[in-house]
Design a protein around this motif. Structure first.
Motif, PDB file in Angstrom:
ATOM      1  N   ALA A 179      -1.262  15.968  -9.662  1.00 53.31           N
ATOM      2  CA  ALA A 179      -0.956  14.737 -10.397  1.00 53.31           C
ATOM      3  C   ALA A 179      -0.757  13.570  -9.433  1.00 53.31           C
ATOM      4  CB  ALA A 179       0.295  14.931 -11.248  1.00 53.31           C
ATOM      5  N   ARG A 180      -1.370  12.434  -9.753  1.00 56.03           N
ATOM      6  CA  ARG A 180      -1.186  11.230  -8.941  1.00 56.03           C
ATOM      7  C   ARG A 180       0.170  10.588  -9.254  1.00 56.03           C
ATOM      8  NH1 ARG A 180      -5.480   9.466  -6.069  1.00 56.03           N
ATOM      9  NH2 ARG A 180      -7.544  10.289  -6.599  1.00 56.03           N
ATOM     10  N   LEU A 181       0.731   9.941  -8.268  1.00 53.49           N
ATOM     11  CA  LEU A 181       2.065   9.362  -8.397  1.00 53.49           C
ATOM     12  C   LEU A 181       2.007   7.840  -8.399  1.00 53.49           C
ATOM     13  CD1 LEU A 181       3.878  11.709  -5.866  1.00 53.49           C
ATOM     14  CD2 LEU A 181       4.161  11.732  -8.343  1.00 53.49           C
ATOM     15  N   GLN A 182       3.018   7.237  -9.035  1.00 53.26           N
ATOM     16  CA  GLN A 182       3.186   5.798  -9.021  1.00 53.26           C
ATOM     17  C   GLN A 182       4.549   5.472  -8.454  1.00 53.26           C
ATOM     18  OE1 GLN A 182       2.563   4.261 -12.954  1.00 53.26           O
ATOM     19  NE2 GLN A 182       0.428   4.935 -13.059  1.00 53.26           N
ATOM     20  N   ASP A 183       4.704   4.246  -7.970  1.00 51.31           N
ATOM     21  CA  ASP A 183       5.957   3.836  -7.349  1.00 51.31           C
ATOM     22  C   ASP A 183       7.129   3.985  -8.321  1.00 51.31           C
ATOM     23  OD1 ASP A 183       7.464   2.590  -5.168  1.00 51.31           O
ATOM     24  OD2 ASP A 183       7.677   0.901  -6.537  1.00 51.31           O
ATOM     25  N   GLY A 184       8.216   4.587  -7.855  1.00 50.47           N
ATOM     26  CA  GLY A 184       9.426   4.724  -8.664  1.00 50.47           C
ATOM     27  C   GLY A 184       9.514   5.992  -9.469  1.00 50.47           C
ATOM     28  N   GLU A 185       8.539   6.888  -9.362  1.00 49.45           N
ATOM     29  CA  GLU A 185       8.566   8.118 -10.138  1.00 49.45           C
ATOM     30  C   GLU A 185       9.504   9.153  -9.514  1.00 49.45           C
ATOM     31  OE1 GLU A 185       4.456   8.653 -12.574  1.00 49.45           O
ATOM     32  OE2 GLU A 185       4.427   9.259 -10.477  1.00 49.45           O
ATOM     33  N   VAL A 186       9.896  10.113 -10.356  1.00 49.68           N
ATOM     34  CA  VAL A 186      10.731  11.232  -9.924  1.00 49.68           C
ATOM     35  C   VAL A 186       9.921  12.520 -10.036  1.00 49.68           C
ATOM     36  CG1 VAL A 186      12.801  12.610 -10.401  1.00 49.68           C
ATOM     37  CG2 VAL A 186      12.872  10.117 -10.634  1.00 49.68           C
TER      38      VAL A 186
ATOM     39  N   ALA B  34      -1.197   8.785  -3.672  1.00 53.36           N
ATOM     40  CA  ALA B  34      -0.684  10.099  -3.262  1.00 53.36           C
ATOM     41  C   ALA B  34      -0.455  10.985  -4.482  1.00 53.36           C
ATOM     42  CB  ALA B  34       0.616   9.927  -2.483  1.00 53.36           C
ATOM     43  N   ARG B  35      -0.432  12.294  -4.243  1.00 56.99           N
ATOM     44  CA  ARG B  35      -0.251  13.260  -5.319  1.00 56.99           C
ATOM     45  C   ARG B  35       1.089  13.988  -5.168  1.00 56.99           C
ATOM     46  NH1 ARG B  35      -5.288  13.875  -7.861  1.00 56.99           N
ATOM     47  NH2 ARG B  35      -7.010  12.946  -6.673  1.00 56.99           N
ATOM     48  N   VAL B  36       1.435  14.773  -6.186  1.00 51.57           N
ATOM     49  CA  VAL B  36       2.707  15.495  -6.168  1.00 51.57           C
ATOM     50  C   VAL B  36       2.804  16.385  -4.931  1.00 51.57           C
ATOM     51  CG1 VAL B  36       4.076  17.256  -7.348  1.00 51.57           C
ATOM     52  CG2 VAL B  36       2.992  15.439  -8.667  1.00 51.57           C
ATOM     53  N   SER B  37       1.703  17.004  -4.546  1.00 55.41           N
ATOM     54  CA  SER B  37       1.702  17.876  -3.368  1.00 55.41           C
ATOM     55  C   SER B  37       2.106  17.114  -2.109  1.00 55.41           C
ATOM     56  CB  SER B  37       0.316  18.494  -3.173  1.00 55.41           C
ATOM     57  OG  SER B  37      -0.667  17.493  -3.012  1.00 55.41           O
ATOM     58  N   ASP B  38       1.708  15.839  -2.005  1.00 53.60           N
ATOM     59  CA  ASP B  38       2.075  15.012  -0.846  1.00 53.60           C
ATOM     60  C   ASP B  38       3.574  14.743  -0.819  1.00 53.60           C
ATOM     61  OD1 ASP B  38      -0.648  14.743  -0.057  1.00 53.60           O
ATOM     62  OD2 ASP B  38      -0.908  13.173  -1.565  1.00 53.60           O
ATOM     63  N   ALA B  39       4.140  14.479  -2.006  1.00 54.11           N
ATOM     64  CA  ALA B  39       5.579  14.214  -2.094  1.00 54.11           C
ATOM     65  C   ALA B  39       6.380  15.453  -1.704  1.00 54.11           C
ATOM     66  CB  ALA B  39       5.952  13.763  -3.507  1.00 54.11           C
TER      67      ALA B  39
ATOM     68  N   ASN C  73       0.815  -1.215   0.000  1.00 54.09           N
ATOM     69  CA  ASN C  73       0.000   0.000   0.000  1.00 54.09           C
ATOM     70  C   ASN C  73       0.848   1.266   0.000  1.00 54.09           C
ATOM     71  OD1 ASN C  73      -2.437  -1.407   0.028  1.00 54.09           O
ATOM     72  ND2 ASN C  73      -2.435  -1.574   2.252  1.00 54.09           N
ATOM     73  N   THR C  74       2.155   1.128  -0.136  1.00 57.53           N
ATOM     74  CA  THR C  74       3.037   2.291  -0.124  1.00 57.53           C
ATOM     75  C   THR C  74       3.832   2.391  -1.423  1.00 57.53           C
ATOM     76  OG1 THR C  74       4.825   1.037   0.955  1.00 57.53           O
ATOM     77  CG2 THR C  74       3.281   2.212   2.383  1.00 57.53           C
ATOM     78  N   ILE C  75       4.250   3.609  -1.738  1.00 60.08           N
ATOM     79  CA  ILE C  75       5.094   3.848  -2.909  1.00 60.08           C
ATOM     80  C   ILE C  75       6.285   4.693  -2.480  1.00 60.08           C
ATOM     81  CG2 ILE C  75       3.205   3.696  -4.565  1.00 60.08           C
ATOM     82  CD1 ILE C  75       3.071   6.730  -4.590  1.00 60.08           C
ATOM     83  N   VAL C  76       7.358   4.610  -3.249  1.00 58.69           N
ATOM     84  CA  VAL C  76       8.564   5.395  -2.960  1.00 58.69           C
ATOM     85  C   VAL C  76       8.807   6.346  -4.126  1.00 58.69           C
ATOM     86  CG1 VAL C  76      11.041   5.335  -2.520  1.00 58.69           C
ATOM     87  CG2 VAL C  76       9.567   3.553  -1.573  1.00 58.69           C
ATOM     88  N   ILE C  77       8.960   7.629  -3.817  1.00 57.60           N
ATOM     89  CA  ILE C  77       9.118   8.675  -4.826  1.00 57.60           C
ATOM     90  C   ILE C  77      10.440   9.404  -4.579  1.00 57.60           C
ATOM     91  CG2 ILE C  77       8.113  10.767  -5.821  1.00 57.60           C
ATOM     92  CD1 ILE C  77       6.429   8.247  -6.207  1.00 57.60           C
ATOM     93  N   ASP C  78      11.133   9.750  -5.665  1.00 54.84           N
ATOM     94  CA  ASP C  78      12.385  10.509  -5.586  1.00 54.84           C
ATOM     95  C   ASP C  78      12.079  11.982  -5.881  1.00 54.84           C
ATOM     96  OD1 ASP C  78      14.981  11.338  -5.463  1.00 54.84           O
ATOM     97  OD2 ASP C  78      15.661  10.258  -7.240  1.00 54.84           O
ATOM     98  N   VAL C  79      12.223  12.805  -4.866  1.00 57.92           N
ATOM     99  CA  VAL C  79      11.920  14.233  -5.019  1.00 57.92           C
ATOM    100  C   VAL C  79      13.232  15.002  -5.166  1.00 57.92           C
ATOM    101  CG1 VAL C  79      10.730  16.230  -4.048  1.00 57.92           C
ATOM    102  CG2 VAL C  79       9.897  13.926  -3.561  1.00 57.92           C
ATOM    103  N   LYS C  80      13.341  15.781  -6.263  1.00 58.64           N
ATOM    104  CA  LYS C  80      14.568  16.508  -6.562  1.00 58.64           C
ATOM    105  C   LYS C  80      14.255  17.990  -6.803  1.00 58.64           C
ATOM    106  CE  LYS C  80      16.663  12.564  -9.032  1.00 58.64           C
ATOM    107  NZ  LYS C  80      17.830  12.350  -8.161  1.00 58.64           N
TER     108      LYS C  80
END
Length: 200
Positions: free
Chosen positions: A109-116, A84-89, A62-69
């Motif tokens: 925008a909604r996010l998927q696991d592994g996105e940047v 989760a959405r970009v605002s959450d990241a 139920n979790t995803i990992v996002i790379d925020v740069k």
């Protein structure tokens, strides 16, 4: 008198034999009675372990990992819930910096696991703000900006600038292998990002 003494000895021996027999019976009987609770405890412990493992797997799914740069206070990996959405990241990354250009970001925008998620600074032009999994997206070496090149595995700001400089001085790359002619990019580094780039 001898017979009386012998009889007494016999009585003592019989008493000792009886006591030993009772003691042996207790020793043999006790483990038999104590085994079921011990096995029951072991089984209960195993069931609890299995439940904990299953619960942990469910939580991970139920979790995803996002790379925020880019222009955020604390860039790096963040863990979010599915949907989760970009605002959450960005919130997990410590919010935007003062130089961030929020107009170029789709916060909904909604996010998927592994996105940047890359947050540009004011005046910076970026064509990819939310990059899907690198296995499905390539960065064009002939058109990429410094920010886009920095998203490649093993490429930091210095190497990204070196790629741009080489491109400006020598023209467009004809093959992805040509990038190894850039100063600071050898075969080892190239292998890390070769599946993430293109030249057409």
């Amino acid at each position: 008198m001898f017979e009386m003494m012998w009889s007494t000895r016999e009585k003592v021996l019989v008493s000792i034999i009886i006591i030993l027999g009772v003691a042996l019976g207790i020793v043999l009987w006790y483990p038999t009675q104590s085994d079921p609770p011990s096995n029951q405890s072991w089984q209960t412990y195993s069931e609890q372990d299995e439940e904990e493992v299953n619960q942990q797997k469910e939580e991970e799914s139920n979790t995803i990992v996002i790379d925020v740069k880019g222009a955020v206070q604390e860039p790096g990996l963040v863990e979010l819930e599915q949907g989760a959405r970009v605002s959450d990241a960005i919130e997990q990354a410590g919010q935007l910096t003062e130089k961030a250009d929020s107009n170029q970001i789709n916060l909904a925008a909604r996010l998927q696991d592994g996105e940047v998620v890359y947050v540009p600074q004011m005046g910076e032009e970026v064509s990819i703000l939310v990059l899907p999994d690198k296995a499905n997206t390539t960065v064009n070496l002939n058109r990429a900006t410094i920010a886009e090149l920095e998203q490649l595995t093993g490429i930091g700001q210095a190497k990204a600038e070196a790629i741009i400089q080489y491109r400006d001085e020598n023209g467009s790359f004809t093959t992805i292998e040509e990038v190894m002619k850039v100063s600071g990019i050898g075969e080892k580094t190239f292998k890390q990002f070769k599946d993430e780039v293109s030249v057409k």
